[in-house]
Enzyme design. Structure first.
Site, PDB file in Angstrom:
ATOM      1  N   THR A   1     -71.230  32.999  33.995  1.00 46.05           N
ATOM      2  CA  THR A   1     -72.024  31.791  34.175  1.00 46.05           C
ATOM      3  C   THR A   1     -72.932  32.010  35.377  1.00 46.05           C
ATOM      4  OG1 THR A   1     -70.182  30.526  33.368  1.00 46.05           O
ATOM      5  CG2 THR A   1     -71.775  29.290  34.622  1.00 46.05           C
TER       6      THR A   1
ATOM      7  N   GLY B   1     -67.380  31.271  37.029  1.00 47.15           N
ATOM      8  CA  GLY B   1     -66.034  31.820  37.164  1.00 47.15           C
ATOM      9  C   GLY B   1     -64.976  31.200  36.283  1.00 47.15           C
TER      10      GLY B   1
HETATM   11  N1  GLU Z   1     -67.250  28.562  29.900  1.00 51.65           N
HETATM   12  C1  GLU Z   1     -66.769  28.290  31.212  1.00 51.65           C
HETATM   13  C2  GLU Z   1     -66.656  26.815  31.466  1.00 51.65           C
HETATM   14  O1  GLU Z   1     -67.427  26.070  30.964  1.00 51.65           O
HETATM   15  C3  GLU Z   1     -67.612  28.896  32.267  1.00 51.65           C
HETATM   16  C4  GLU Z   1     -67.547  30.363  32.213  1.00 51.65           C
HETATM   17  C5  GLU Z   1     -67.731  31.041  33.553  1.00 51.65           C
HETATM   18  O2  GLU Z   1     -68.133  30.476  34.501  1.00 51.65           O
HETATM   19  O3  GLU Z   1     -67.480  32.234  33.680  1.00 51.65           O
HETATM   20  O4  GLU Z   1     -65.813  26.398  32.149  1.00 51.65           O
END
Ligand code: GLU
Length: 595
Positions: free
Chosen positions: A406, A493
């Site tokens: 992200t 993260g």
């Molecule tokens: N998909 C994750 C979320 O929405 C974020 C992924 C990431 O930050 O690595 O919590």
């Protein structure tokens, strides 16, 4: 990304706006911290930060700059950000003294049921990677709709204009750094299954060399097509058709590069699913910490309630003057309690009264009383009973967690508006499928649902459902003091986003570190699992004292998060920060540097 001197800035200004390049003051090399006034941008990438600063310098506001920078991140950080994904936008409006949010989270198909990730042939859940690299994992992207909603509601420029600098970067290309190359290397087997992906990211069948220039003319054309025709081309027109084709008939190569261990399954997104996508505008979460007001992202993100609940628990623990071991001990315990409650209660459809309860002081008292200063709780801890009062009652059901990429950006303008924006395509590289001819990767956000119930006999709030948005951990956070912005921060993260944001706040607000030090300090994450996930420097420095209190460490992880943050000081001063080292270091810049 690696910190580069911003050679791009001057030439970009000629692309971005009509003003002559010579009107811009020279841009100094962008490092991880910049102080000054007149507005600021902090992202993981110097090109994106330069684009945002250029918009600010030419009279754009924080929303304009955030959208232009995010679109640029879609080019230079394509494995974390882009129009194939989603995110959460938090905005402080200086004129109205109000914090608003945009929920641009992906939605699942209307036909999605709770057994979506159960393999019908085996009756068992798919392996994570099998689900990820498939059409099943892709939700309807919300990022473009977020940019449009933000620009229309609060910006001063049309989206068409804000996409132009990013299109120019995609055409001209940008230098590949070590972080970028490593991200490709880590995903080469998945990327190699799709010609449209390997054509861009595996030139000559290999990850691109550090220092080589990476161009993405298809993405430049896509941005320009959207700029010309509007976002309908994406949600109702030819790009929607291409997304649906890619999801329903994954474009698997006849000559893949490398091997992939799983069948690549089709998904079920339809044109109707895409056409009916809308951003939501939930009220932000709001809680108090001492004399500060903390605003965050409400559901479907769990970020706002989790950061708010944990801070409330820490406030109950009265830590002013406590030594660093006690502060960190309480941070880890508060985080474990919060993750237990998040797992049990928080999903896209959690009733408002439960969310309110979770960030109330009464709930914090009920949870904080379980923390002992002299002994760590046995993990996992049970969630609290939301219907009960008093210290002890635990609800039925248990917790689990998983871990992920992200990107985050922080922008402020000379008028005092602030944007905190986290966007993602979920895993680094999303579902690994570039939409052929369009130059962007699709997300695998739907794997943020729990594949099966995680709460024992109790219902799991994060199972898939028709058109549902998966729970997120993204935690774009704005803290006000006396009604004015004091801090803004966020990070990527996966579920560690919550603990990274929380730990930076603990470092700054309880341990009293200056913001750049609060950002740089070694991190640890306790998400209600037996072992604390820690960076080696944290483990070495604090491990012995925390182990003596009964904490268990492991496994260590090289780094947690890649945050950006700002602190607003008196008389319009801004301290803009990004990571000094993690993910190769980020880039912060201010419009007028302090002398
Ligand atoms: N998909 C994750 C979320 O929405 C974020 C992924 C990431 O930050 O690595 O919590």
């Amino acid at each position: 990304m690696r910190i580069l001197p911003v050679l791009a800035a001057v030439s970009l200004s000629t692309v971005v706006v009509a003003a002559p390049a010579s009107a811009s003051p020279p841009t100094p090399a962008l490092g991880p911290t910049a102080t000054g006034y007149g507005g600021a941008v902090s992202t993981v990438d110097p090109t994106a930060t330069a684009v945002g600063l250029d918009v600010l310098r030419h009279g754009g506001n924080a929303v304009d700059a955030a959208v232009a920078a995010a679109a640029t991140l879609g080019v230079t950080e394509p494995f974390s950000a882009g129009i194939g994904g989603g995110g959460f936008f938090v905005y402080y409006d200086a004129k109205r003294h109000r914090v608003s949010t945009i929920d641009g989270r992906e939605t699942g198909p209307a036909t999605m049921t709770s057994t979506y990730f159960i393999n019908p042939e085996t009756g068992k859940p798919y392996d994570f990677q099998e689900a990820r690299v498939s059409g099943l994992s892709a939700g309807v992207p919300g990022t473009l709709a977020t940019w449009e909603a933000a620009a229309r509601s609060w910006g001063t420029r049309p989206l068409s204009r804000l996409l132009r600098p990013a299109a120019a970067v995609a055409d001209r290309g940008f230098p590949v750094d070590a972080t970028f190359r490593q991200q490709v290397t880590d995903n080469a087997a998945a990327f190699g299954q799709f010609d449209a992906t390997s054509a861009i990211y595996l030139p000559g069948g290999q990850p691109p060399a550090v220092g080589s220039i990476l161009r993405n003319p298809d993405l430049a054309d896509t941005y320009r097509l959207i700029a010309r025709k509007g976002t309908d081309v994406f949600y109702r027109g030819p790009i929607a058709a291409d997304i649906v084709r890619t999801v329903q008939h994954p474009p698997v190569s006849a000559h893949p590069i490398g091997t992939w261990a799983y069948p690549i399954r089709p998904g079920r997104l339809t044109r109707d699913d895409i056409a009916s996508y809308r951003v939501r505008r939930p009220a932000p979460t709001r809680s108090d910490f001492r004399d500060l007001t903390v605003y965050g992202m409400s559901t479907p993100s769990s970020g706002g309630t989790a950061v708010g609940e944990a801070l409330n628990i820490l406030e109950q623990s009265r830590l002013s003057g406590a030594d660093v071991t006690q502060v960190l001990h309480h941070y880890l315990e508060a985080s474990a309690l919060t993750f237990a409650d998040r797992g049990r209660y928080v999903g896209a459809y959690t009733p408002q009264w439960i969310l309110d309860r979770l960030i109330s002081d009464r709930w914090a008292r009920q949870r904080a009383c379980q923390i002992s200063p002299s002994a760590a709780m046995t993990k996992p801890v049970p969630p609290g009973d939301i219907t009960a009062s008093g210290c002890t009652p635990a609800a039925v059901g248990g917790p689990t967690e998983q871990g992920r990429s992200t990107t985050n950006l922080t922008v402020a303008d000379r008028w005092g508006n602030v944007v905190e924006y986290t966007l993602t395509i979920e895993q680094t590289g999303g579902n690994a499928m570039v939409v052929p001819g369009r130059g962007f990767l699709l997300n695998n956000e739907l794997t943020d649902f729990n594949f099966t119930g995680t709460q024992g006999d109790a219902p799991d709030p994060n199972l898939p459902g028709p058109g549902k948005r998966p729970r997120s951990s993204m935690s774009p956070t704005i803290v006000l003091s006396g009604g004015k912005p004091f801090l803004a921060l966020g990070s990527p993260g996966g579920a560690t986003i919550i603990t990274t944001v929380l730990q930076i706040l603990v470092n700054r607000l309880i341990l009293g570190m200056p913001l750049p030090a609060a950002m740089a300090a070694p991190r640890a994450s306790q998400r209600n699992t037996a072992g604390i996930q820690a960076e080696p420097a944290f483990h070495t420095r604090y491990g012995p004292a925390l182990t003596a209190l009964g904490h268990t460490f492991g496994p260590d992880t090289p780094e947690l998060g890649a945050a950006t943050a700002m602190e607003f000081t008196s008389h319009g001063g801004i301290i803009a920060t990004a990571e000094p080292v993690r993910r190769g270091g980020g880039a912060a810049g201010v419009v007028h540097p302090a002398r």
